[in-house]
Enzyme design. Structure first.
Site, short mmCIF file in Angstrom:
data_model
loop_
_atom_site.label_atom_id
_atom_site.label_comp_id
_atom_site.label_asym_id
_atom_site.label_seq_id
_atom_site.Cartn_x
_atom_site.Cartn_y
_atom_site.Cartn_z
N ASP A 28 0.87 -1.30 -0.15
CA ASP A 28 0.12 0.17 -0.17
C ASP A 28 0.95 1.18 0.17
O ASP A 28 1.95 1.33 0.45
CB ASP A 28 -0.78 -0.05 1.22
CG ASP A 28 -1.86 -1.09 1.31
OD1 ASP A 28 -2.16 -1.56 0.33
OD2 ASP A 28 -2.44 -1.53 2.46
N1 URA Z 1 -1.25 -5.80 4.02
C1 URA Z 1 -1.78 -4.73 4.08
O1 URA Z 1 -2.85 -4.27 4.58
N2 URA Z 1 -1.11 -3.72 3.28
C2 URA Z 1 -0.01 -3.95 2.62
O2 URA Z 1 0.79 -3.05 2.31
C3 URA Z 1 0.58 -5.16 2.62
C4 URA Z 1 -0.05 -6.22 3.19
#
Ligand code: URA
Length: 215
Positions: A83
């Site tokens: 993310d």
């Molecule tokens: N899980 C999440 O919520 N975000 C990420 O970036 C990776 C795993």
């Protein structure tokens, strides 16, 4: 560049543009700087917050935009997604088969995260996540491994073997908690180089290239 005499092969100026060479057997240099041919590049980045896991975007900075010129070339892409607000280990390559082998659900490679939550997990929460949480929308996750890293500050190590959208955040939500900070620390047996600052990247060594597939 060849016509201008800037290229040497084994120390001799090469002026023939149709000369065929074996990159591993000849020392090729441009302006005296030796060129090291790589069919594919394999890069480890310590992803900073704010950059998106994409190859290009006209508005937002991507992880590829952050690469230093020496590591830039066409065709590079991030292996899996983190993310925008997640930090830590991101592999970048132009080798599609390698990327597929790391992200393929069949391989079940463990991804390790350091998650700071807005409160403590109970023993029952940890048990629930370890048995396979049901996240919003009714999707069931594979069993995760959860360890307490810092109980006072609600920091946990969470290992998952899939890559569902916002998976760690949704797993936290399933037990009534919110993720405040998320960092990926390992993919398989490949761990984030502690010497890399946020936004920095370096090539993987040959030995490290094998590690993402070792659980
Ligand atoms: N899980 C999440 O919520 N975000 C990420 O970036 C990776 C795993």
């Amino acid at each position: 560049m060849i016509w201008a005499g800037r290229v040497t092969v084994d120390g001799e100026i090469c002026r023939s543009i149709d000369r065929r060479l074996e990159p591993s057997a000849h020392g090729i240099a441009l302006d005296g700087v030796s060129l090291c041919y790589r069919k594919y590049l394999y890069i480890m980045m310590n992803k900073p917050e704010g950059a998106i896991s994409a190859s290009n975007d006209s508005h937002v900075q991507t992880v590829i935009d952050l690469l230093p010129p020496s590591l830039r070339r066409k065709g590079l892409f991030p292996v899996g997604r983190l993310d925008k607000d997640t930090t830590g280990l991101l592999i970048i390559t132009d080798d599609g088969a390698f990327a597929h082998s790391v992200t393929s659900p069949g391989k079940k490679v463990f991804k390790t995260y350091r998650a700071t939550l807005d409160g403590a997990l109970t023993g029952a929460d940890i048990q629930y996540l370890s048995e396979g949480a049901v996240i919003d929308g009714g999707e069931r996750c594979l069993p995760a491994q959860v360890a307490v890293l810092d109980a006072e500050n609600h920091i946990y190590e969470i290992k998952i073997r899939e890559g569902k959208f916002h998976q760690i955040k949704r797993m936290a939500q399933s037990v009534g908690r919110r993720v405040i900070a998320l960092e990926r620390t390992a993919v398989g047996a490949l761990t984030l180089d502690a010497g890399l600052r946020r936004g920095e990247a370096r090539e993987l060594t040959e030995r490290e290239r094998e590690l993402p597939l070792i659980n």
